[in-house]
Write an enzyme that holds these catalytic residues in place. Sequence first.
Site, short mmCIF file in Angstrom:
data_model
loop_
_atom_site.label_atom_id
_atom_site.label_comp_id
_atom_site.label_asym_id
_atom_site.label_seq_id
_atom_site.Cartn_x
_atom_site.Cartn_y
_atom_site.Cartn_z
N ASP A 67 0.82 -1.21 0.00
CA ASP A 67 0.00 0.00 0.00
C ASP A 67 0.85 1.26 0.00
OD1 ASP A 67 0.96 -0.37 2.59
OD2 ASP A 67 -0.98 -0.75 3.47
N ASP A 136 -7.16 -2.07 14.38
CA ASP A 136 -8.56 -2.30 13.99
C ASP A 136 -8.73 -3.58 13.16
OD1 ASP A 136 -7.52 -1.59 11.53
OD2 ASP A 136 -8.88 0.10 11.19
N HIS A 138 -7.06 -4.45 10.47
CA HIS A 138 -6.80 -4.38 9.02
C HIS A 138 -5.52 -5.10 8.64
CE1 HIS A 138 -4.54 -0.24 9.47
NE2 HIS A 138 -3.69 -1.23 9.55
N GLU A 143 -9.49 -1.66 5.58
CA GLU A 143 -10.14 -1.28 6.82
C GLU A 143 -11.43 -2.08 7.02
OE1 GLU A 143 -8.27 0.22 8.64
OE2 GLU A 143 -7.80 2.28 8.14
P1 PGA Z 1 2.47 -1.06 12.61
O1 PGA Z 1 1.27 -1.04 11.58
O2 PGA Z 1 3.38 -2.14 12.15
O3 PGA Z 1 3.10 0.30 12.51
O4 PGA Z 1 1.88 -1.35 13.95
C1 PGA Z 1 0.68 -2.24 11.20
C2 PGA Z 1 -0.47 -2.00 10.27
O5 PGA Z 1 -1.14 -0.96 10.37
O6 PGA Z 1 -0.72 -2.87 9.43
#
Ligand code: PGA
Length: 258
Positions: A67, A136, A138, A143
Amino acid sequence: MEIIIQDGYEAISTQAAQIVAQTLNAKPDAVLGLATGSTPLGLYKELIRMHQQEGLDFSQVTTFNLDEYVGLPKQHSQSYHYFMHENLFQHINISEQNIYIPSGTTSNYQAFCEWYEQRIVECGGIDLQILGIGSDGHMAFNEPGSSLGSRTRIKTLTSQTIEDNARFFESSDEVPVYSITMGVGTILEARKIILLANGAGKAEAVAAAIEGPVTSMCTASALQMHRDTIFLLDQESAGNLKMTQYYQWIQDKMPGAP
Ligand code: PGA
């Protein structure tokens, strides 16, 4: 699904790097799916060490990132283009032309998304996909509410994700609202997947993904439909799981399995 619970962050990072190395040793021109965020940093550090000290070779590897933020130019310090070059690509012998990251500045997102999906197929599909998980639930920027069959597209971030990611920006107002992300359906086509998680902040999402129902409310739960996914967790992120003893029992008994 294989659930591996390790003592700490370093152990999950090292084990993930070993799986990447095994993949490249078996298939030097493997296609890797890569993730950004804090979670894979330890893995990337270990891959750089393996490249520098043990000759792990990336010269034939192709990568597709999950992404990118919409609206951030490549040179922006919070763009995922910048992140990947800073934290991995500039330290290994990957060929620039084999690096694919969704564009956050294209003039035609729909055409770009279709092209991105097509490039993955033309390159033979993703052999090993690295994933983190959002608080959350995702995976990539899929999302809650994302279709479990979704493909690469534009996705609006939740306020929770914007708050989670605000730590990298001056304020939450500066976090882009839109992202371009591989879909859940795109991710599920990877041949093998490793999801890494660490810290208590991920415990709820990890439990929902592994032991909850398959639901678009926690898109990582779609991994329950995937035939070769490993969850690499530290103790804290595994803290809300109910079947921990069984997962450990499986690991203990694995060497004797027929
Ligand atoms: P993070 O993000 O590794 O910074 O915790 C993970 C994500 O949002 O997929």
